[in-house]
Design a protein around this motif. Structure first.
Motif, PDB file in Angstrom:
ATOM      1  N   GLY A 109      73.937  -3.611  31.398  1.00 22.99           N
ATOM      2  CA  GLY A 109      72.940  -4.544  31.902  1.00 22.99           C
ATOM      3  C   GLY A 109      71.724  -4.643  30.995  1.00 22.99           C
ATOM      4  N   VAL A 110      70.665  -5.221  31.554  1.00 27.14           N
ATOM      5  CA  VAL A 110      69.430  -5.439  30.793  1.00 27.14           C
ATOM      6  C   VAL A 110      68.450  -4.306  31.071  1.00 27.14           C
ATOM      7  CG1 VAL A 110      69.727  -7.927  30.833  1.00 27.14           C
ATOM      8  CG2 VAL A 110      68.437  -6.816  32.666  1.00 27.14           C
ATOM      9  N   GLY A 111      67.400  -4.251  30.285  1.00 21.48           N
ATOM     10  CA  GLY A 111      66.346  -3.267  30.498  1.00 21.48           C
ATOM     11  C   GLY A 111      66.375  -2.151  29.471  1.00 21.48           C
ATOM     12  N   THR A 112      65.194  -1.712  29.074  1.00 24.09           N
ATOM     13  CA  THR A 112      65.054  -0.614  28.121  1.00 24.09           C
ATOM     14  C   THR A 112      65.654   0.662  28.695  1.00 24.09           C
ATOM     15  OG1 THR A 112      63.042  -1.547  27.164  1.00 24.09           O
ATOM     16  CG2 THR A 112      63.367   0.823  26.903  1.00 24.09           C
ATOM     17  N   LEU A 113      66.315   1.432  27.834  1.00 27.68           N
ATOM     18  CA  LEU A 113      66.879   2.736  28.191  1.00 27.68           C
ATOM     19  C   LEU A 113      65.971   3.826  27.629  1.00 27.68           C
ATOM     20  CD1 LEU A 113      69.149   4.837  28.925  1.00 27.68           C
ATOM     21  CD2 LEU A 113      70.169   4.270  26.700  1.00 27.68           C
ATOM     22  N   ARG A 114      65.526   4.728  28.478  1.00 30.40           N
ATOM     23  CA  ARG A 114      64.758   5.880  28.019  1.00 30.40           C
ATOM     24  C   ARG A 114      65.606   7.131  28.210  1.00 30.40           C
ATOM     25  NH1 ARG A 114      60.044   9.103  31.165  1.00 30.40           N
ATOM     26  NH2 ARG A 114      59.596  10.627  29.533  1.00 30.40           N
ATOM     27  N   ILE A 115      65.639   7.995  27.189  1.00 33.85           N
ATOM     28  CA  ILE A 115      66.383   9.259  27.257  1.00 33.85           C
ATOM     29  C   ILE A 115      65.419  10.402  26.953  1.00 33.85           C
ATOM     30  CG2 ILE A 115      68.293  10.618  26.325  1.00 33.85           C
ATOM     31  CD1 ILE A 115      69.696   8.064  25.547  1.00 33.85           C
ATOM     32  N   TRP A 116      65.419  11.428  27.798  1.00 31.36           N
ATOM     33  CA  TRP A 116      64.608  12.606  27.522  1.00 31.36           C
ATOM     34  C   TRP A 116      65.342  13.861  27.988  1.00 31.36           C
ATOM     35  CZ3 TRP A 116      63.780   9.419  31.642  1.00 31.36           C
ATOM     36  CH2 TRP A 116      63.565   9.982  32.904  1.00 31.36           C
ATOM     37  N   GLU A 117      64.874  15.002  27.479  1.00 30.14           N
ATOM     38  CA  GLU A 117      65.522  16.286  27.746  1.00 30.14           C
ATOM     39  C   GLU A 117      64.726  17.114  28.749  1.00 30.14           C
ATOM     40  OE1 GLU A 117      67.435  17.113  23.302  1.00 30.14           O
ATOM     41  OE2 GLU A 117      65.576  18.094  23.916  1.00 30.14           O
ATOM     42  N   GLU A 118      65.427  18.020  29.392  1.00 28.45           N
ATOM     43  CA  GLU A 118      64.790  19.048  30.210  1.00 28.45           C
ATOM     44  C   GLU A 118      65.340  20.388  29.756  1.00 28.45           C
ATOM     45  OE1 GLU A 118      64.626  20.256  34.926  1.00 28.45           O
ATOM     46  OE2 GLU A 118      64.492  18.134  34.374  1.00 28.45           O
ATOM     47  N   ARG A 119      64.452  21.278  29.309  1.00 30.59           N
ATOM     48  CA  ARG A 119      64.860  22.558  28.749  1.00 30.59           C
ATOM     49  C   ARG A 119      64.259  23.715  29.539  1.00 30.59           C
ATOM     50  NH1 ARG A 119      67.202  22.610  23.635  1.00 30.59           N
ATOM     51  NH2 ARG A 119      67.467  20.507  22.764  1.00 30.59           N
ATOM     52  N   ASP A 120      64.963  24.836  29.514  1.00 31.46           N
ATOM     53  CA  ASP A 120      64.447  26.046  30.140  1.00 31.46           C
ATOM     54  C   ASP A 120      63.178  26.463  29.389  1.00 31.46           C
ATOM     55  OD1 ASP A 120      64.133  29.090  30.303  1.00 31.46           O
ATOM     56  OD2 ASP A 120      65.652  28.738  31.845  1.00 31.46           O
ATOM     57  N   PRO A 121      62.048  26.668  30.085  1.00 31.73           N
ATOM     58  CA  PRO A 121      60.795  26.964  29.388  1.00 31.73           C
ATOM     59  C   PRO A 121      60.794  28.294  28.652  1.00 31.73           C
ATOM     60  CG  PRO A 121      60.529  27.215  31.754  1.00 31.73           C
ATOM     61  CD  PRO A 121      61.867  26.596  31.544  1.00 31.73           C
ATOM     62  N   ARG A 122      61.663  29.211  29.037  1.00 32.16           N
ATOM     63  CA  ARG A 122      61.693  30.520  28.370  1.00 32.16           C
ATOM     64  C   ARG A 122      62.647  30.547  27.192  1.00 32.16           C
ATOM     65  NH1 ARG A 122      63.458  34.034  33.313  1.00 32.16           N
ATOM     66  NH2 ARG A 122      64.763  32.164  33.465  1.00 32.16           N
ATOM     67  N   THR A 123      63.869  30.036  27.394  1.00 31.35           N
ATOM     68  CA  THR A 123      64.893  30.131  26.356  1.00 31.35           C
ATOM     69  C   THR A 123      65.009  28.871  25.506  1.00 31.35           C
ATOM     70  OG1 THR A 123      66.650  29.252  27.776  1.00 31.35           O
ATOM     71  CG2 THR A 123      66.209  31.635  27.894  1.00 31.35           C
TER      72      THR A 123
END
Length: 265
Positions: A78-92
């Motif tokens: 479909g239409v619309g901008t795609l945003r991709i981001w990560e979520e990481r363990d804050p310690r490792t």
């Protein structure tokens, strides 16, 4: 493109950023929308064809249908901008999951990469489903289950809530290629494969998508726009307009093969 190596020695390619869809491929299907009766090349069965022939585009004017997001089996087309981001363990700093968000109807998807299992079959189904991912070299491979019933083409062709999807994200510099493979034991006789392209937007932004359903057309209470079997007057318009044999536009895995073209008049 940057190559990252996690503590677990798993190769990961960075997909983070804002990506604008590229519509060079299947532009008529993805922008103005496909014609009624255009099922060209799709491996559908008779049940899918019957559902599509009963579909009326006026259905989308009902309040309960106006703010539905695309399911993840269609959203990337479909239409619309795609945003991709990560979520990481804050310690490792291990990569826990990847988020994707498509601006149109705020399609937010979570892709888990921490090795967790998919929920049991009775768990709730959602528009985006439940997704787990893994890296195969420089390709992110995602498996999605627990999807709500959706659509494979915006002219009434359906997917059932038993559909599953495997998609693969390939990055080549500033170009992202998304390959989706959908299997549906209810409406498909073979896997459906589609590809979608995106271009990196260095200064990309993401805007909200507020949606408020309203009554657009006054109808009798409880009426749902539809066509009864055999009563859809628009089914053959696509074939007629393009000078195609009706049989070729009806879909089915065999219609995508050279042997099928050879036996057409």
């Amino acid at each position: 493109m940057s190559l990252l190596v996690s503590a677990g020695a798993m190769a990961e390619f960075n997909l983070v950023g804002y990506w604008d869809p590229v519509f060079h491929e299947d532009v008529e299907e993805r922008i103005p929308g496909p014609a009624m009766g255009d099922y060209l090349g799709l491996p559908i069965n008779d049940a899918a064809r019957l559902r599509a022939e009963s579909w009326d585009a006026s259905l989308l004017s009902l309040p309960e249908h106006q703010c539905k997001p695309h399911p993840s089996t269609y959203g990337f087309r479909g239409v619309g901008t795609l945003r991709i981001w990560e979520e990481r363990d804050p310690r490792t700093q291990q990569l826990v999951k990847i988020h994707t968000h498509i601006q149109w109807q705020a399609q937010h998807r979570e892709i888990w990469l921490d090795g967790r299992a998919h929920p049991p079959a009775f768990a709730p189904h959602t528009w985006q489903g439940f997704s787990t991912g893994r890296f195969e070299g420089d390709v992110l491979v995602v498996t999605t289950t627990h999807l709500k019933a959706g659509w494979m083409r915006r002219n009434g062709l359906p997917f059932s809530d038993r559909a599953t999807m495997t998609d693969r994200f390939h990055r080549h510099g500033d170009v992202l290629t998304h390959v989706m493979i959908v299997e549906d034991p209810v409406y498909l006789t073979e896997p459906l494969v589609k590809t979608n392209g995106f271009q990196l937007s260095p200064n990309g932004t993401m805007t909200p998508y507020p949606c408020e359903p309203v009554v657009e057309v006054v109808r009798p209470v409880g009426y749902v726009p539809h066509f009864l079997p055999g009563q859809n007057p628009f089914i053959n318009e696509f074939a007629t307009a393009h000078g195609l044999p009706v049989e070729a536009t009806r879909g089915g895995a065999e219609t995508a093969l050279p042997e099928f073209a050879e036996r057409l008049p």
